[in-house]
Design a protein around this motif. Structure first.
Motif, PDB file in Angstrom:
ATOM      1  N   ILE A   1     -10.273 -43.092  23.818  1.00  0.00           N
ATOM      2  CA  ILE A   1     -10.965 -43.683  22.672  1.00  0.00           C
ATOM      3  C   ILE A   1     -12.316 -44.256  23.089  1.00  0.00           C
ATOM      4  O   ILE A   1     -13.318 -44.067  22.408  1.00  0.00           O
ATOM      5  N   GLY A   2     -12.355 -44.932  24.220  1.00  0.00           N
ATOM      6  CA  GLY A   2     -13.604 -45.520  24.694  1.00  0.00           C
ATOM      7  C   GLY A   2     -14.677 -44.512  25.033  1.00  0.00           C
ATOM      8  O   GLY A   2     -15.862 -44.830  25.042  1.00  0.00           O
ATOM      9  N   SER A   3     -14.271 -43.278  25.296  1.00  0.00           N
ATOM     10  CA  SER A   3     -15.253 -42.248  25.652  1.00  0.00           C
ATOM     11  C   SER A   3     -15.615 -41.336  24.482  1.00  0.00           C
ATOM     12  O   SER A   3     -16.333 -40.359  24.667  1.00  0.00           O
ATOM     13  N   LEU A   4     -15.133 -41.668  23.290  1.00  0.00           N
ATOM     14  CA  LEU A   4     -15.493 -40.866  22.120  1.00  0.00           C
ATOM     15  C   LEU A   4     -16.978 -41.010  21.821  1.00  0.00           C
ATOM     16  O   LEU A   4     -17.579 -42.048  22.119  1.00  0.00           O
ATOM     17  N   PRO A   5     -17.593 -39.999  21.218  1.00  0.00           N
ATOM     18  CA  PRO A   5     -19.036 -40.050  20.933  1.00  0.00           C
ATOM     19  C   PRO A   5     -19.429 -41.259  20.095  1.00  0.00           C
ATOM     20  O   PRO A   5     -18.781 -41.569  19.095  1.00  0.00           O
ATOM     21  N   GLY A   6     -20.467 -41.966  20.540  1.00  0.00           N
ATOM     22  CA  GLY A   6     -21.046 -43.051  19.766  1.00  0.00           C
ATOM     23  C   GLY A   6     -20.374 -44.400  19.855  1.00  0.00           C
ATOM     24  O   GLY A   6     -20.842 -45.364  19.252  1.00  0.00           O
ATOM     25  N   VAL A   7     -19.285 -44.525  20.609  1.00  0.00           N
ATOM     26  CA  VAL A   7     -18.554 -45.798  20.667  1.00  0.00           C
ATOM     27  C   VAL A   7     -19.346 -46.819  21.476  1.00  0.00           C
ATOM     28  O   VAL A   7     -19.744 -46.567  22.611  1.00  0.00           O
ATOM     29  N   LYS A   8     -19.555 -47.985  20.868  1.00  0.00           N
ATOM     30  CA  LYS A   8     -20.318 -49.060  21.515  1.00  0.00           C
ATOM     31  C   LYS A   8     -19.399 -50.205  21.930  1.00  0.00           C
ATOM     32  O   LYS A   8     -19.474 -50.706  23.039  1.00  0.00           O
ATOM     33  N   GLU A   9     -18.531 -50.638  21.017  1.00  0.00           N
ATOM     34  CA  GLU A   9     -17.685 -51.814  21.256  1.00  0.00           C
ATOM     35  C   GLU A   9     -16.284 -51.544  20.745  1.00  0.00           C
ATOM     36  O   GLU A   9     -16.099 -50.902  19.720  1.00  0.00           O
TER      37      GLU A   9
ATOM     38  N   GLU B   1     -24.443 -36.223  13.074  1.00  0.00           N
ATOM     39  CA  GLU B   1     -23.891 -35.416  14.156  1.00  0.00           C
ATOM     40  C   GLU B   1     -22.918 -36.224  15.019  1.00  0.00           C
ATOM     41  O   GLU B   1     -21.836 -35.743  15.368  1.00  0.00           O
ATOM     42  N   VAL B   2     -23.306 -37.453  15.367  1.00  0.00           N
ATOM     43  CA  VAL B   2     -22.444 -38.292  16.207  1.00  0.00           C
ATOM     44  C   VAL B   2     -21.191 -38.706  15.432  1.00  0.00           C
ATOM     45  O   VAL B   2     -20.080 -38.661  15.961  1.00  0.00           O
ATOM     46  N   VAL B   3     -21.361 -39.084  14.176  1.00  0.00           N
ATOM     47  CA  VAL B   3     -20.212 -39.465  13.346  1.00  0.00           C
ATOM     48  C   VAL B   3     -19.252 -38.287  13.205  1.00  0.00           C
ATOM     49  O   VAL B   3     -18.032 -38.443  13.350  1.00  0.00           O
ATOM     50  N   ALA B   4     -19.769 -37.103  12.949  1.00  0.00           N
ATOM     51  CA  ALA B   4     -18.913 -35.914  12.810  1.00  0.00           C
ATOM     52  C   ALA B   4     -18.176 -35.608  14.114  1.00  0.00           C
ATOM     53  O   ALA B   4     -16.984 -35.285  14.101  1.00  0.00           O
ATOM     54  N   ALA B   5     -18.872 -35.733  15.240  1.00  0.00           N
ATOM     55  CA  ALA B   5     -18.238 -35.488  16.542  1.00  0.00           C
ATOM     56  C   ALA B   5     -17.154 -36.515  16.817  1.00  0.00           C
ATOM     57  O   ALA B   5     -16.052 -36.170  17.274  1.00  0.00           O
ATOM     58  N   PHE B   6     -17.449 -37.801  16.537  1.00  0.00           N
ATOM     59  CA  PHE B   6     -16.456 -38.858  16.721  1.00  0.00           C
ATOM     60  C   PHE B   6     -15.216 -38.568  15.877  1.00  0.00           C
ATOM     61  O   PHE B   6     -14.090 -38.592  16.378  1.00  0.00           O
ATOM     62  N   GLU B   7     -15.417 -38.313  14.602  1.00  0.00           N
ATOM     63  CA  GLU B   7     -14.282 -38.102  13.694  1.00  0.00           C
ATOM     64  C   GLU B   7     -13.483 -36.867  14.085  1.00  0.00           C
ATOM     65  O   GLU B   7     -12.249 -36.880  14.036  1.00  0.00           O
ATOM     66  N   ARG B   8     -14.145 -35.809  14.491  1.00  0.00           N
ATOM     67  CA  ARG B   8     -13.457 -34.590  14.921  1.00  0.00           C
ATOM     68  C   ARG B   8     -12.576 -34.868  16.141  1.00  0.00           C
ATOM     69  O   ARG B   8     -11.421 -34.441  16.212  1.00  0.00           O
ATOM     70  N   GLU B   9     -13.111 -35.620  17.093  1.00  0.00           N
ATOM     71  CA  GLU B   9     -12.357 -35.893  18.324  1.00  0.00           C
ATOM     72  C   GLU B   9     -11.223 -36.892  18.109  1.00  0.00           C
ATOM     73  O   GLU B   9     -10.166 -36.762  18.710  1.00  0.00           O
ATOM     74  N   VAL B  10     -11.432 -37.882  17.247  1.00  0.00           N
ATOM     75  CA  VAL B  10     -10.367 -38.854  17.001  1.00  0.00           C
ATOM     76  C   VAL B  10      -9.210 -38.187  16.244  1.00  0.00           C
ATOM     77  O   VAL B  10      -8.039 -38.486  16.492  1.00  0.00           O
ATOM     78  N   VAL B  11      -9.520 -37.269  15.348  1.00  0.00           N
ATOM     79  CA  VAL B  11      -8.481 -36.536  14.618  1.00  0.00           C
ATOM     80  C   VAL B  11      -7.631 -35.710  15.584  1.00  0.00           C
ATOM     81  O   VAL B  11      -6.432 -35.533  15.373  1.00  0.00           O
ATOM     82  N   ALA B  12      -8.226 -35.230  16.660  1.00  0.00           N
ATOM     83  CA  ALA B  12      -7.523 -34.386  17.623  1.00  0.00           C
ATOM     84  C   ALA B  12      -6.589 -35.158  18.558  1.00  0.00           C
ATOM     85  O   ALA B  12      -5.780 -34.550  19.256  1.00  0.00           O
ATOM     86  N   LEU B  13      -6.669 -36.495  18.572  1.00  0.00           N
ATOM     87  CA  LEU B  13      -5.801 -37.294  19.454  1.00  0.00           C
ATOM     88  C   LEU B  13      -4.430 -37.469  18.809  1.00  0.00           C
ATOM     89  O   LEU B  13      -4.317 -38.138  17.778  1.00  0.00           O
ATOM     90  N   PRO B  14      -3.377 -36.915  19.383  1.00  0.00           N
ATOM     91  CA  PRO B  14      -2.050 -36.994  18.755  1.00  0.00           C
ATOM     92  C   PRO B  14      -1.489 -38.418  18.665  1.00  0.00           C
ATOM     93  O   PRO B  14      -0.673 -38.701  17.794  1.00  0.00           O
ATOM     94  N   GLN B  15      -1.934 -39.310  19.535  1.00  0.00           N
ATOM     95  CA  GLN B  15      -1.439 -40.684  19.509  1.00  0.00           C
ATOM     96  C   GLN B  15      -2.048 -41.491  18.365  1.00  0.00           C
ATOM     97  O   GLN B  15      -1.576 -42.578  18.049  1.00  0.00           O
ATOM     98  N   VAL B  16      -3.101 -40.995  17.757  1.00  0.00           N
ATOM     99  CA  VAL B  16      -3.754 -41.696  16.655  1.00  0.00           C
ATOM    100  C   VAL B  16      -3.035 -41.351  15.366  1.00  0.00           C
ATOM    101  O   VAL B  16      -2.980 -40.188  14.961  1.00  0.00           O
TER     102      VAL B  16
END
Length: 156
Positions: free
Chosen positions: A129-137, A82-97
């Motif tokens: 990026i730092g506030s994406l789900p599951g980011v530790k470091e 669930e966390v991996v899917a949420a992270f990947e979904r949100e990172v894909v939505a960032l136009p600067q990425v």
């Protein structure tokens, strides 16, 4: 195309299209020694098989105002589906990425991102990026100079 290997003509077509995807079917047919109709059919088969995924224009980052290219390595604190899917979904939505790769090794992901300047890049990393789900470091590096940009894949 997964069930049958590419033949010499397919490879020639792919190479020619990578060099100039805007050429006409007639020009392409001449380069691979086919008449236009069979050439067009071959290109359609390569598209239908997913070998050709699309046609794109390469834009100048600099001319569009993106002066900073950076690489962000991320370590996750949670690897649940669930966390991996949420992270990947949100990172894909960032136009600067521009790209995001799931890695083996110390870091879980590598992100290539662009920004107009260091301040904007810093804001992207800290607030988005730092506030994406599951980011530790997070570990960030910047490109000092692009040495090679592979605009085409080897098909030989």
């Amino acid at each position: 195309m997964e069930t049958s290997p590419l033949d010499t003509t397919d490879r020639q077509l792919l190479q020619a299209l990578q060099q100039d995807a805007r050429q006409t079917v007639a020009e392409l047919a001449t380069k691979v020694a086919l008449s236009p109709s069979p050439c067009w059919r071959r290109v359609r088969q390569l598209e239908d098989a997913g070998v050709i995924e699309g046609y794109h224009a390469r834009l100048s980052r600099k001319k569009l105002g993106y002066g900073v290219t950076g690489f962000v390595q991320l370590q996750m604190n949670n690897h649940t589906p669930e966390v991996v899917a949420a992270f990947e979904r949100e990172v894909v939505a960032l136009p600067q990425v521009l790209a995001c790769h799931n890695l083996s090794g110390r870091y879980d992901y590598l992100i290539e991102a662009i920004a107009p300047d260091l301040e904007a890049f810093s804001l992207l990393v800290r607030s988005k990026i730092g506030s994406l789900p599951g980011v530790k470091e997070i570990s960030t590096s910047f490109s000092l100079k692009e040495v090679k940009h592979a605009g085409s894949l080897p098909v030989a």
